[in-house]
Design a protein around this motif. Structure first.
Motif, PDB file in Angstrom:
ATOM      1  N   GLN A   3       8.336 -47.497 -59.454  1.00 22.10           N
ATOM      2  CA  GLN A   3       7.230 -48.335 -59.902  1.00 22.10           C
ATOM      3  C   GLN A   3       6.170 -48.400 -58.809  1.00 22.10           C
ATOM      4  O   GLN A   3       6.483 -48.514 -57.636  1.00 22.10           O
ATOM      5  N   ILE A   4       4.929 -48.322 -59.197  1.00 20.61           N
ATOM      6  CA  ILE A   4       3.828 -48.533 -58.267  1.00 20.61           C
ATOM      7  C   ILE A   4       3.423 -49.986 -58.403  1.00 20.61           C
ATOM      8  O   ILE A   4       3.069 -50.435 -59.486  1.00 20.61           O
ATOM      9  N   GLN A  22      -3.718 -43.412 -56.400  1.00 21.03           N
ATOM     10  CA  GLN A  22      -2.654 -43.765 -57.346  1.00 21.03           C
ATOM     11  C   GLN A  22      -1.891 -42.527 -57.811  1.00 21.03           C
ATOM     12  O   GLN A  22      -0.660 -42.550 -57.909  1.00 21.03           O
ATOM     13  N   ARG A  23      -2.607 -41.429 -58.086  1.00 18.53           N
ATOM     14  CA  ARG A  23      -1.927 -40.186 -58.494  1.00 18.53           C
ATOM     15  C   ARG A  23      -1.034 -39.653 -57.382  1.00 18.53           C
ATOM     16  O   ARG A  23       0.085 -39.196 -57.637  1.00 18.53           O
ATOM     17  N   MET A  24      -1.540 -39.710 -56.154  1.00 16.12           N
ATOM     18  CA  MET A  24      -0.755 -39.235 -55.015  1.00 16.12           C
ATOM     19  C   MET A  24       0.498 -40.084 -54.852  1.00 16.12           C
ATOM     20  O   MET A  24       1.590 -39.559 -54.600  1.00 16.12           O
ATOM     21  N   ALA A  25       0.354 -41.375 -55.024  1.00 18.52           N
ATOM     22  CA  ALA A  25       1.502 -42.266 -54.903  1.00 18.52           C
ATOM     23  C   ALA A  25       2.531 -41.974 -55.984  1.00 18.52           C
ATOM     24  O   ALA A  25       3.743 -41.983 -55.726  1.00 18.52           O
ATOM     25  N   GLN A  26       2.076 -41.697 -57.215  1.00 19.88           N
ATOM     26  CA  GLN A  26       3.018 -41.369 -58.294  1.00 19.88           C
ATOM     27  C   GLN A  26       3.765 -40.076 -58.004  1.00 19.88           C
ATOM     28  O   GLN A  26       4.974 -39.974 -58.225  1.00 19.88           O
ATOM     29  N   ARG A  27       3.066 -39.056 -57.504  1.00 24.42           N
ATOM     30  CA  ARG A  27       3.730 -37.786 -57.171  1.00 24.42           C
ATOM     31  C   ARG A  27       4.754 -37.980 -56.058  1.00 24.42           C
ATOM     32  O   ARG A  27       5.844 -37.406 -56.099  1.00 24.42           O
ATOM     33  N   LEU A  28       4.381 -38.785 -55.060  1.00 24.13           N
ATOM     34  CA  LEU A  28       5.323 -39.027 -53.964  1.00 24.13           C
ATOM     35  C   LEU A  28       6.541 -39.797 -54.449  1.00 24.13           C
ATOM     36  O   LEU A  28       7.661 -39.549 -54.003  1.00 24.13           O
ATOM     37  N   LEU A  29       6.322 -40.746 -55.348  1.00 27.26           N
ATOM     38  CA  LEU A  29       7.450 -41.519 -55.858  1.00 27.26           C
ATOM     39  C   LEU A  29       8.405 -40.654 -56.686  1.00 27.26           C
ATOM     40  O   LEU A  29       9.626 -40.877 -56.675  1.00 27.26           O
ATOM     41  N   ARG A  42       7.718 -39.757 -40.467  1.00 25.64           N
ATOM     42  CA  ARG A  42       6.305 -39.482 -40.209  1.00 25.64           C
ATOM     43  C   ARG A  42       5.409 -40.234 -41.198  1.00 25.64           C
ATOM     44  O   ARG A  42       4.369 -40.771 -40.826  1.00 25.64           O
ATOM     45  N   LEU A  43       5.829 -40.254 -42.471  1.00 23.77           N
ATOM     46  CA  LEU A  43       5.062 -40.995 -43.472  1.00 23.77           C
ATOM     47  C   LEU A  43       5.047 -42.494 -43.166  1.00 23.77           C
ATOM     48  O   LEU A  43       4.027 -43.163 -43.316  1.00 23.77           O
ATOM     49  N   ARG A  44       6.187 -43.025 -42.755  1.00 29.35           N
ATOM     50  CA  ARG A  44       6.275 -44.439 -42.403  1.00 29.35           C
ATOM     51  C   ARG A  44       5.366 -44.740 -41.202  1.00 29.35           C
ATOM     52  O   ARG A  44       4.646 -45.743 -41.190  1.00 29.35           O
ATOM     53  N   ALA A  45       5.385 -43.870 -40.192  1.00 29.38           N
ATOM     54  CA  ALA A  45       4.531 -44.075 -39.017  1.00 29.38           C
ATOM     55  C   ALA A  45       3.056 -43.990 -39.394  1.00 29.38           C
ATOM     56  O   ALA A  45       2.231 -44.790 -38.929  1.00 29.38           O
ATOM     57  N   ALA A  46       2.710 -43.027 -40.266  1.00 32.61           N
ATOM     58  CA  ALA A  46       1.312 -42.901 -40.693  1.00 32.61           C
ATOM     59  C   ALA A  46       0.879 -44.128 -41.481  1.00 32.61           C
ATOM     60  O   ALA A  46      -0.241 -44.619 -41.330  1.00 32.61           O
ATOM     61  N   ARG A  47       1.777 -44.631 -42.327  1.00 35.86           N
ATOM     62  CA  ARG A  47       1.458 -45.838 -43.096  1.00 35.86           C
ATOM     63  C   ARG A  47       1.253 -47.028 -42.171  1.00 35.86           C
ATOM     64  O   ARG A  47       0.326 -47.809 -42.345  1.00 35.86           O
ATOM     65  N   GLU A  48       2.117 -47.178 -41.175  1.00 40.77           N
ATOM     66  CA  GLU A  48       1.977 -48.290 -40.232  1.00 40.77           C
ATOM     67  C   GLU A  48       0.667 -48.186 -39.462  1.00 40.77           C
ATOM     68  O   GLU A  48      -0.007 -49.195 -39.237  1.00 40.77           O
ATOM     69  N   GLN A  49       0.285 -46.970 -39.081  1.00 44.18           N
ATOM     70  CA  GLN A  49      -0.990 -46.799 -38.383  1.00 44.18           C
ATOM     71  C   GLN A  49      -2.159 -47.166 -39.292  1.00 44.18           C
ATOM     72  O   GLN A  49      -3.112 -47.828 -38.864  1.00 44.18           O
TER      73      GLN A  49
END
Length: 153
Positions: A3-4, A22-29, A42-49
């Motif tokens: 779920q987004i 939103q499309r990118m988030a759906q593909r990643l999910l 790496r994704l978590r670190a990029a998100r935190e930054q």
């Protein structure tokens, strides 16, 4: 994680960019279970930054808004004039003149009070039965102490 979660977004993001996100988030999910741990880190670190950077931008905007609000509440403007306006100059000069007038009045009143006190003392000394030299005599002071002893409690 399929779920987004919809959150309130800032109005400064264009609708096209928001839709792409939103499309990118759906593909990643859809593919989150296939991502290895290194990429997730790496994704978590990029998100935190990104969150930290956005937070710092929001803090700076809030500080600017607070500064503008405090200046508008105090009647100041945000622009910094090169020199004060005529009204500010006149009001500054008026306040300075009022201060000087007040100081002059205080000095005059205190001088008058001092002169009045000195005149009262002179009047008492000159109209008293004793001559002024009697007050300076050490024997007279001793006589006053014996005649009028201080009352003890």
């Amino acid at each position: 994680m399929n779920q987004i979660s919809k959150s309130y977004r800032q109005h400064d993001i264009s609708p096209t960019l928001d839709l792409a996100g939103q499309r990118m988030a759906q593909r990643l999910l859809k593919r989150v279970d296939d991502i290895d741990s290194y990429t997730l880190q790496r994704l978590r670190a990029a998100r935190e930054q990104a969150v930290d950077q956005r937070r710092s931008v929001l803090v700076q905007e809030a500080q600017i808004r607070l500064a503008v609000a405090s200046q508008s509440a105090s009647g100041q403007t945000l622009s910094l004039p090169d020199r004060p306006s005529r009204w500010q100059q006149f009001s500054g000069i008026g306040m300075l003149l009022a201060l000087l007038f007040g100081l002059w009045m205080i000095d005059t009143i205190q001088s008058d009070n001092f002169a009045q006190d000195a005149a009262d003392i002179d009047n008492v000394l000159l109209t008293d039965d004793l001559p002024p030299a009697a007050y300076l005599d050490p024997g007279f002071k001793h006589f006053l102490k014996l005649s009028y002893p201080a009352e003890t409690l």
